[in-house]
Design a protein around this motif. Structure first.
Motif, PDB file in Angstrom:
ATOM      1  N   PRO A  35      15.518   8.880 -23.509  1.00  0.00           N
ATOM      2  CA  PRO A  35      15.062   7.766 -22.675  1.00  0.00           C
ATOM      3  C   PRO A  35      15.607   7.863 -21.262  1.00  0.00           C
ATOM      4  O   PRO A  35      16.698   8.386 -21.044  1.00  0.00           O
ATOM      5  N   ASN A  36      14.856   7.345 -20.296  1.00  0.00           N
ATOM      6  CA  ASN A  36      15.402   7.194 -18.954  1.00  0.00           C
ATOM      7  C   ASN A  36      16.598   6.247 -19.050  1.00  0.00           C
ATOM      8  O   ASN A  36      16.535   5.225 -19.718  1.00  0.00           O
ATOM      9  N   HIS A 191      10.740  15.067 -20.321  1.00  0.00           N
ATOM     10  CA  HIS A 191      10.167  14.417 -21.500  1.00  0.00           C
ATOM     11  C   HIS A 191       8.689  14.784 -21.635  1.00  0.00           C
ATOM     12  O   HIS A 191       7.948  14.123 -22.354  1.00  0.00           O
ATOM     13  N   SER A 206      20.558   9.880 -26.019  1.00  0.00           N
ATOM     14  CA  SER A 206      20.232   8.461 -25.953  1.00  0.00           C
ATOM     15  C   SER A 206      21.529   7.664 -25.908  1.00  0.00           C
ATOM     16  O   SER A 206      22.456   7.938 -26.674  1.00  0.00           O
ATOM     17  N   CYS A 230       7.200   7.483 -27.985  1.00  0.00           N
ATOM     18  CA  CYS A 230       7.564   6.728 -26.783  1.00  0.00           C
ATOM     19  C   CYS A 230       8.893   5.992 -26.916  1.00  0.00           C
ATOM     20  O   CYS A 230       9.389   5.432 -25.940  1.00  0.00           O
ATOM     21  N   ARG A 231       9.498   5.985 -28.099  1.00  0.00           N
ATOM     22  CA  ARG A 231      10.754   5.259 -28.261  1.00  0.00           C
ATOM     23  C   ARG A 231      11.841   5.824 -27.350  1.00  0.00           C
ATOM     24  O   ARG A 231      12.695   5.089 -26.859  1.00  0.00           O
ATOM     25  N   TYR A 232      11.801   7.149 -27.129  1.00  0.00           N
ATOM     26  CA  TYR A 232      12.841   7.786 -26.343  1.00  0.00           C
ATOM     27  C   TYR A 232      12.575   7.736 -24.847  1.00  0.00           C
ATOM     28  O   TYR A 232      13.422   8.113 -24.067  1.00  0.00           O
ATOM     29  N   PHE A 233      11.404   7.292 -24.442  1.00  0.00           N
ATOM     30  CA  PHE A 233      11.013   7.494 -23.056  1.00  0.00           C
ATOM     31  C   PHE A 233      10.799   6.206 -22.292  1.00  0.00           C
ATOM     32  O   PHE A 233       9.892   6.082 -21.517  1.00  0.00           O
ATOM     33  N   GLN A 234      11.657   5.238 -22.518  1.00  0.00           N
ATOM     34  CA  GLN A 234      11.542   3.972 -21.822  1.00  0.00           C
ATOM     35  C   GLN A 234      12.896   3.585 -21.240  1.00  0.00           C
ATOM     36  O   GLN A 234      13.925   3.941 -21.776  1.00  0.00           O
ATOM     37  N   GLY A 235      12.878   2.852 -20.129  1.00  0.00           N
ATOM     38  CA  GLY A 235      14.122   2.361 -19.564  1.00  0.00           C
ATOM     39  C   GLY A 235      14.297   2.777 -18.133  1.00  0.00           C
ATOM     40  O   GLY A 235      13.369   3.207 -17.466  1.00  0.00           O
TER      41      GLY A 235
END
Length: 238
Positions: A35-36, A191, A206, A230-235
């Protein structure tokens, strides 16, 4: 071989990296994703020497480089390509590629590197590396300089940023060629699934910690599956 042992880093009272342990073997293509805000770019800057960790060790071929400067690491064979490439007023593209190569590079040889990244050499070789160039052009010129250096370890921080779709396909080809021909280690923060798909090893970070390490076959189904996509790629950024 690069070894990270118990690397931790904090900023503004927030712990960004927590006891990172990671080994990157010679001639491996490794992609770090997550994630970001998870610590990916911070870790790349720690490896490059832009940031000094609060604790832990960084070893390059068994030698402790934790306290080495960016320049010392560059001399030892570590290259770093920024997410936002640096502009150099008064320096031409040929000057930059020649300087990166460390040798007296002919114009034809410098042009070859530009061609590798999809730029028409005659349009760019004598241009200054300044604000007249777009972000995508600068990104490709920076990658050309990294190719010219041929270092034992090259780090790219989100190289796809500012790259159009046509150029992105060429970028994938460049990375595959670097991996095959230079036989050096490549470490990419990304990502993008197409970059992850050409990796020998995928590392997921993470919350400042490594949550998973494995081959793309082991890691990607969980990243892009229905349940976790998409769980890892938000924030936010980190």
């Amino acid at each position: 071989m690069l070894e990270l042992k118990n690397i931790s880093f904090s900023a503004d009272g927030k712990q960004i990296l927590r006891n990172i342990n990671l080994t990157i073997d010679d001639a491996k293509f490794v992609v770090i994703t997550g994630p970001n805000g998870g610590g990916k770019s911070t870790l790349a800057k720690v490896i490059a020497g832009i940031i000094t960790p609060d604790s832990g060790q960084i070893l390059l071929d068994g030698q402790d480089i934790t306290d080495w400067s960016i320049t010392e690491r560059a001399r030892a064979g570590v290259s770093f390509a920024f997410q936002q490439p640096v502009r150099f007023k008064g320096v031409t593209v040929k000057d930059l590629i020649t300087l990166a190569s460390g040798r007296d590079l002919s114009t034809a040889a410098a042009c070859d590197y530009l061609a590798e990244v999809g730029l028409c050499a005659k349009d760019y070789i004598d241009r200054e590396v300044n604000a007249s160039l777009s972000g995508g052009e600068l990104k490709r010129i920076e990658i050309a300089t990294v190719m010219a250096r041929k270092t034992k370890l090259t780090l790219f921080d989100e190289p796809e940023a500012g790259i159009d779709l046509w150029s992105f396909k060429n970028l994938i080809d460049v990375f595959e060629k670097m991996h095959d021909e230079i036989q050096a280690s490549i470490l990419i923060i990304s990502h993008q699934e197409r970059i992850l798909n050409i990796a020998d090893q995928v590392v997921v970070i993470s919350g400042g910690e490594i949550s998973q390490i494995g081959t793309k076959e082991e890691v990607l189904p969980g990243l892009f599956g229905i349940d976790t996509g998409c769980r890892y790629f938000q924030g936010g950024n980190a």
